[in-house]
Design an enzyme around this catalytic site. Structure first.
Site, short mmCIF file in Angstrom:
data_model
loop_
_atom_site.label_atom_id
_atom_site.label_comp_id
_atom_site.label_asym_id
_atom_site.label_seq_id
_atom_site.Cartn_x
_atom_site.Cartn_y
_atom_site.Cartn_z
CB SER A 1 47.28 3.44 105.19
OG SER A 1 47.61 4.54 105.99
CD GLU B 1 49.02 -0.63 110.96
OE1 GLU B 1 48.70 0.38 110.29
OE2 GLU B 1 48.24 -1.58 111.15
CG HIS C 1 47.76 10.46 104.94
ND1 HIS C 1 47.48 9.35 104.17
CD2 HIS C 1 47.23 10.20 106.16
CE1 HIS C 1 46.81 8.47 104.90
NE2 HIS C 1 46.65 8.97 106.10
#
Length: 528
Positions: free
Chosen positions: A114, A335, A457
């Site tokens: 991220s 976010e 991820h």
């Protein structure tokens, strides 16, 4: 094997013969689908009239970890929460007229993190994993490689152009995504000086919390978690007094919140730490807002205390009402950060409810702004090893079982599964039988193929939804760092401003504005 096949076939036949199909009768008629397609076609044809206005306002909604499977599952969940089968439901982002894909890899990673991705979609350059606001020449955790490799973000470009700017997140305000908007750090985990090695401190590197208040000192709105990183070490937290893990962490003894209050008290600055304080504010009397609602990340929406903790939608509404008072416009980064956390823990129910809440915030932002002069982009930094399948029937609860047994181990399985993560469980040498547990419980960890303490991820492209001025420039498949360049071009900030100047050197008038009737028709079309 033959017996197993017969059992599977029978289970499918039985499930398909129980009453009427779980969909409206009108869907049996070809005219229903033809009419729907024709309406969609007419709407698509109207998109030829591109919005080439200057974007006064820019909003970026970032769903952390919100890959395409998460978007689809969240859509179904949203519909099912309203009593529908779910598949035909529209998310707010589904209504955006332009959709593209972004390639998410970091400069040194095929599957990204991220931090490196945040540097791409905020600063416009691809970077190494684990670093924020620095180019790929910087090496993670090596303080000496930071100097000279700093890159600035679109939030700073907007601030330098006279716009108001804001950050709203459900994570810590110094977490990876928001920090790339203002910080330059070779390590995303340097939340306060307490998390930094002595060598880095002696070399002059600053922690991310400190940079939040020093690099761009006049960020108009900051909301999220992360209180403990702002206060001196061991100072008790205002909400959790005496709980050691929530106490301040700073070794330098600074109280960054008090410093911020002192600096802004003569400028209509307000600090709040709970929902009641936030919602009691009159946005017309607030120029600067700092809201820190938890020592760390905000709670998952399913666990949120609705009396004391604001929702993402509530924070976004207050932020926009403050920022939109600037006649020069604003830039807002929002976010939905805990989508990612839910997936990492293998807790799909938390992740999907976080995505639905972010979609509510997108809808609220749409009501408070106009696509006539506001460019809104919704995207993700990366995906996850999350998916759902198993030939489920229409309207099957998104958290439910597939309508068959495994033909290998003769056990049921949930539609939602992870490729890896903490949900990998072996009981007495075989796969856990999920029919013996509550797989729809909030904290249920969906079964995973490979055992890991934290799910990882995913590496596939992510969707980019766009509406407003020049949204059509977000088309096809692009590198992730293309996103802030498009947004800056639409708003005439940053390095792309030549197209905004007339021959006399002054900004030209906006592209001929739509009539008020046309604006209303456009809004009606988007809402329908």
């Amino acid at each position: 094997m033959k017996v197993t096949a017969v059992l599977i076939l029978c289970s499918c036949l039985i499930s398909g013969s129980l009453g009427k199909p779980q969909f409206p009768d009108q869907e049996k008629e070809p005219k229903f689908w033809n009419a729907w397609a024709q309406r969609t076609l007419k709407n698509a044809l109207s998109l030829q009239k591109l919005n080439t206005n200057k974007a006064d306002n820019l909003i970026l909604f970032l769903g952390d970890g919100m890959g395409v499977p998460t978007v689809t599952a969240a859509r179904i969940l949203k519909g099912q929460l309203s009593g529908h089968s779910g598949e035909e439901t529209q998310l707010e982002m589904d209504k955006f007229p332009f959709v593209s894909l972004a390639k998410t890899y970091n400069t040194n990673a095929q599957v990204p993190d991220s931090a490196g991705t945040a540097t791409a979609y905020l600063c416009g350059v691809k970077a190494n994993e684990g670093t924020v606001g620095v180019s790929a020449a910087a090496v993670r955790s090596n303080c000496k490689t930071a100097s000279g490799n700093e890159v600035t973000s679109i939030l700073k470009w907007a601030k330098d152009a006279g716009k108001s700017v804001g950050i709203v997140t459900t994570t810590r305000v110094n977490h990876a995504t928001p920090s790339a908007a203002y910080a330059h750090s070779v390590d995303r985990d340097w939340y306060s000086d307490n998390e930094m090695p002595e060598e880095a401190l002696q070399s002059g590197c600053r922690d991310i919390a400190r940079q939040l208040f020093e690099n761009i000192p006049n960020i108009d709105v900051i909301m999220g978690g992360g209180r403990k990183y702002m206060f001196p070490k061991n100072q008790s937290d205002v909400e959790y007094p005496g709980v050691g893990k929530h106490s301040g962490t700073r070794k330098d003894g600074r109280n960054l919140v008090e410093e911020w209050i002192d600096r802004t008290k003569a400028k209509k600055g307000h600090y709040v730490w709970n929902k009641k304080q936030l919602l009691s504010l009159n946005p017309n009397n607030v120029d600067y807002l700092l809201g820190l609602f938890e020592p760390g990340d905000l709670p998952f929406d399913l666990e949120r205390n609705t009396e004391t903790d604001p929702s993402l939608t509530e924070m976004v509404e207050v932020a926009i009402k403050i920022l939109k008072r600037n006649p020069s416009g604003f830039y807002l980064l929002v976010e939905g950060g805990r989508i990612d956390h839910g997936h990492h823990e293998g807790k799909a129910k938390h992740a999907l409810h976080e995505a639905v809440e972010m979609d509510r915030a997108i809808g609220q932002a749409g009501l408070l702004t106009s696509s006539h002069n506001t460019m809104t982009v919704v995207t993700a930094d990366h995906s996850h090893m999350f998916n759902f399948g198993g030939y489920t029937s229409r309207g099957n609860t998104i958290f439910g079982l597939a309508p068959m047994m495994s033909d290998v181990d003769q056990k049921p399985f949930t539609s939602i599964l992870y490729g890896n993560g903490p949900g990998y469980k072996i009981v007495s040498g075989v796969r856990e039988n999920v029919s013996h547990i509550d797989y729809e419980e909030n904290n249920y960890q969906a079964q995973a193929a490979v055992p890991l303490s934290m799910e990882t991820h995913g590496g596939e492209d992510v969707a980019v939804f766009a509406k407003g001025p020049l949204a059509h420039l977000l088309h096809g498949i692009h590198e992730q760092n293309y996103i802030p360049h498009v947004m800056a071009y639409a708003a005439c900030i940053g390095q792309n401003r030549e197209h905004c100047m007339s021959s006399s050197g002054t900004a030209p008038p906006l592209h001929p504005a739509l009539s008020s009737i046309a604006v209303l028709l456009t809004a009606a079309r988007l809402l329908c």
